[in-house]
Design an enzyme around this catalytic site. Sequence first.
Site, PDB file in Angstrom:
ATOM      1  N   GLU A  58     -14.839 -11.337 -22.757  1.00 16.03           N
ATOM      2  CA  GLU A  58     -15.194 -11.312 -24.181  1.00 16.03           C
ATOM      3  C   GLU A  58     -14.997 -12.687 -24.818  1.00 16.03           C
ATOM      4  O   GLU A  58     -15.840 -13.180 -25.565  1.00 16.03           O
ATOM      5  CB  GLU A  58     -14.316 -10.303 -24.937  1.00 16.03           C
ATOM      6  CG  GLU A  58     -14.436  -8.869 -24.459  1.00 16.03           C
ATOM      7  CD  GLU A  58     -13.456  -8.501 -23.356  1.00 16.03           C
ATOM      8  OE1 GLU A  58     -13.219  -9.333 -22.456  1.00 16.03           O
ATOM      9  OE2 GLU A  58     -12.940  -7.372 -23.388  1.00 16.03           O
ATOM     10  N   CYS A  96      -8.351 -10.726 -27.214  1.00 16.75           N
ATOM     11  CA  CYS A  96      -9.797 -10.724 -27.495  1.00 16.75           C
ATOM     12  C   CYS A  96     -10.095 -10.034 -28.825  1.00 16.75           C
ATOM     13  O   CYS A  96     -10.970 -10.465 -29.570  1.00 16.75           O
ATOM     14  CB  CYS A  96     -10.559 -10.063 -26.350  1.00 16.75           C
ATOM     15  SG  CYS A  96     -10.573 -11.097 -24.872  1.00 16.75           S
TER      16      CYS A  96
HETATM   17  N1  THU Z   1     -10.045  -8.738 -18.587  1.00 20.40           N
HETATM   18  C1  THU Z   1     -11.174  -9.057 -19.301  1.00 20.40           C
HETATM   19  O1  THU Z   1     -11.909  -9.983 -18.936  1.00 20.40           O
HETATM   20  N2  THU Z   1     -11.466  -8.327 -20.401  1.00 20.40           N
HETATM   21  C2  THU Z   1     -10.794  -7.203 -20.783  1.00 20.40           C
HETATM   22  O2  THU Z   1     -11.211  -6.569 -21.732  1.00 20.40           O
HETATM   23  C3  THU Z   1      -9.597  -6.767 -20.035  1.00 20.40           C
HETATM   24  C4  THU Z   1      -9.129  -7.700 -18.993  1.00 20.40           C
HETATM   25  C5  THU Z   1      -9.781  -9.465 -17.336  1.00 20.40           C
HETATM   26  C6  THU Z   1      -8.631 -10.423 -17.324  1.00 20.40           C
HETATM   27  C7  THU Z   1      -8.300 -10.486 -15.851  1.00 20.40           C
HETATM   28  O3  THU Z   1      -9.153 -11.406 -15.206  1.00 20.40           O
HETATM   29  C8  THU Z   1      -8.635  -9.094 -15.337  1.00 20.40           C
HETATM   30  O4  THU Z   1      -9.505  -8.525 -16.303  1.00 20.40           O
HETATM   31  C9  THU Z   1      -7.431  -8.191 -15.120  1.00 20.40           C
HETATM   32  O5  THU Z   1      -6.638  -8.167 -16.248  1.00 20.40           O
END
Ligand code: THU
Length: 139
Positions: A58, A96
């Site tokens: 995000e 985020c």
């Molecule tokens: N992560 C995201 O990119 N967006 C989310 O809404 C939740 C978590 C990613 C961060 C990390 O690379 C992985 O998911 C595990 O936490």
Amino acid sequence: MKETEIYELIEKAVEQLKFAYTPYSGFKVGAALLTGNGRIYGGCNIENAAYTPTNCAERTAFFKAVSEGERVFKAICVVGGKDGKLTEFTTPCGVCRQVMMEFCSPETFRIILATGTDHYKIFTLRELLPQGFGPSNLE
Ligand code: THU
């Protein structure tokens, strides 16, 4: 939002999964951010060996858009799962949500959680970040 607009965002978010850089968690996330003028910015999560520099999908989408002059946003779609398998909704982390709070109206900005075009749910930013702190608190 129009159904065609929602489907387009879901498809774009799913497309981003192939770019996710996740050697540590294997959890792949894709995002698609719709601007006020109808452009769509994609984003993926980008992990790091030092862990904390990891950037969520995000925020990747938001920072790409803001760094190219965008300031007005209508909606974001988020999809994700372990090994890129979309079995349940992936919800934006607190950091985020706070970034969304900086640039988006809590009442009108839409967050679309999806596992595919056949299964999605839409929330406002206010629903996912009640009592959020934002720019208006500093006025
Ligand atoms: N992560 C995201 O990119 N967006 C989310 O809404 C939740 C978590 C990613 C961060 C990390 O690379 C992985 O998911 C595990 O936490």
